[in-house]
Design a protein around this motif. Structure first.
Motif: not given
Ligand SMILES: *Cc1c(COP(=O)(O)O)cnc(C)c1O
Length: 360
Positions: A37, A194, A197, A272, A275-276, A279, A300, A341
């Motif tokens: 992260n 994971y 995510f 998170t 991050i998703a 992504r 991720n 990542t």
């Protein structure tokens, strides 16, 4: 006698045949190789955390059962306080504990491949035969027929299913997983590293089966440095695994820190979720690049294949200060594949610019 003679005599052939798990140096690099992260905590949270650490009795052994942390983790993950739980120094240690408790000559550990390399590494150190059943080409789903056939033939002690899978990023079909659980003579470990995510889990169903345990970790959620892995299962299985656990495997600083931050679940969830979202942005952008095939991901990270030499692309990225993972050579299905990542927005942009420059 030279030490090399002694080593040949005493270090087991399985260990001598291994190469140590290699972690490349990343000083000064944009580090997008290890599913970490990218975000830190606001300073008021850091202050609160440091205050809690001040009270930690580091002259004493920690609670061997990590009771306070387990309770905090159950709340954090929304599982009932009655669900049995075992903690490991990272889920890596939980894999090792289960494999140790079930090791005996002639036994097999099985997983679809390509997958997380620690299953094979730990199994081979402990003298198991490791059988990797190739995932379907194209969508990286489990080849159900091949997997069930391999289970029937090799009668594996343990089947590991990374869900989502690393390095392919996908969730396996639930029906196929159920068929594997029904066919497996031994234990099925569903590794949900994971989960933060994918937001999809077997945690609320595993109790229907007598041979399933669920593994999660705080690492990918943002606490890789603490080394806290969680195993959920029936007390029948967990009590046995607990016997091979070293008594103080979760140190006091990890116990206090992890319990602290799970009380700030909103912060971790916001990170998170971000991050998703990023992504998906990164995936959509990479999809438009010529000479790149990128696979959708529930984790991720993104797996992608380049039309040119992946090693050269990796080296070129590295010379531009971007460290990702080159998977070429790791498995037949990963020819010219790389794994990146998802970082913060700035890092993702730097990666994309460097990738564009490296592809031409
Ligand atoms: C990263 C990863 C782990 C290891 O997690 P730790 O808790 O840091 O040891 C386990 N399983 C999979 C599939 C992973 O990708």
């Amino acid at each position: 006698m030279s030490s090399s003679t002694r080593i040949e005599r005493w270090i087991t052939p399985a260990v001598r045949a291994l190469s140590a798990y290699h972690v490349p140096l990343a000083t000064g690099m944009v580090k997008l190789d290890a599913m970490e992260n990218p975000y830190s905590w606001p300073s008021n949270i850091v202050d609160e955390w440091v205050n809690e650490l001040r009270r930690a009795a580091i002259n004493r052994y920690p609670d061997p059962e990590s009771r306070a942390l387990k309770n905090a983790l159950r709340d954090f993950l929304d599982v009932d306080q009655s669900v049995p739980m075992l903690l490991g120094n990272g889920s890596d240690e939980l894999i090792q504990m289960m494999a140790m408790a079930m090791a005996a000559p002639g036994r097999t550990v099985m997983a679809p491949e390509p997958t997380f390399v620690m299953y094979r590494l730990i199994a081979e150190v402990l003298g198991y035969r490791f059988i990797g059943v190739p995932l379907r080409e194209g969508d990286f789903q489990i080849d159900a027929e091949a997997m069930l056939q391999a289970i029937a033939m090799h009668q594996p002690a343990i089947v590991f299913l990374a869900w989502p899978n690393n390095p392919t990023g996908n969730l396996f079909d639930r029906g196929t997983v159920e068929a594997i659980i029904a066919a497996a003579p031994g234990l099925v470990v569903i590794d949900e590293a994971y989960y933060p995510f994918a937001r999809d889990t077997w945690l609320h169903e595993f109790q229907r089966y007598d041979n399933v345990v669920i593994m999660q970790t705080l690492s990918k959620a943002g606490l890789a440095g603490l080394r806290v892995g969680m195993l959920f299962g029936s007390s029948a299985w967990l009590d046995e695994f607990n016997k091979v656990r070293l008594p103080y495997n979760i140190n006091i600083l990890s116990q206090v820190s992890a319990a602290f931050i799970t009380r700030h679940a909103d912060l971790l969830h916001a990170q998170t979720r971000k991050i998703a979202v990023d992504r998906e942005t990164l995936y959509q952008t990479m999809k438009t690049l010529r000479g790149v095939k990128v696979w959708p991901s529930q984790a991720n990270f993104l797996l992608f294949r380049v039309a040119n030499d992946a090693r050269a692309v990796f080296d070129s990225l590295k010379s531009r200060g971007i460290l990702i993972k080159c998977l070429h050579g790791a498995h037949r299905a990963l020819e010219n594949c790389l794994r990146v990542t998802v970082g913060n927005e700035g890092e993702n942009t730097l990666f994309l610019d460097a990738l564009n420059a490296s592809l031409t």
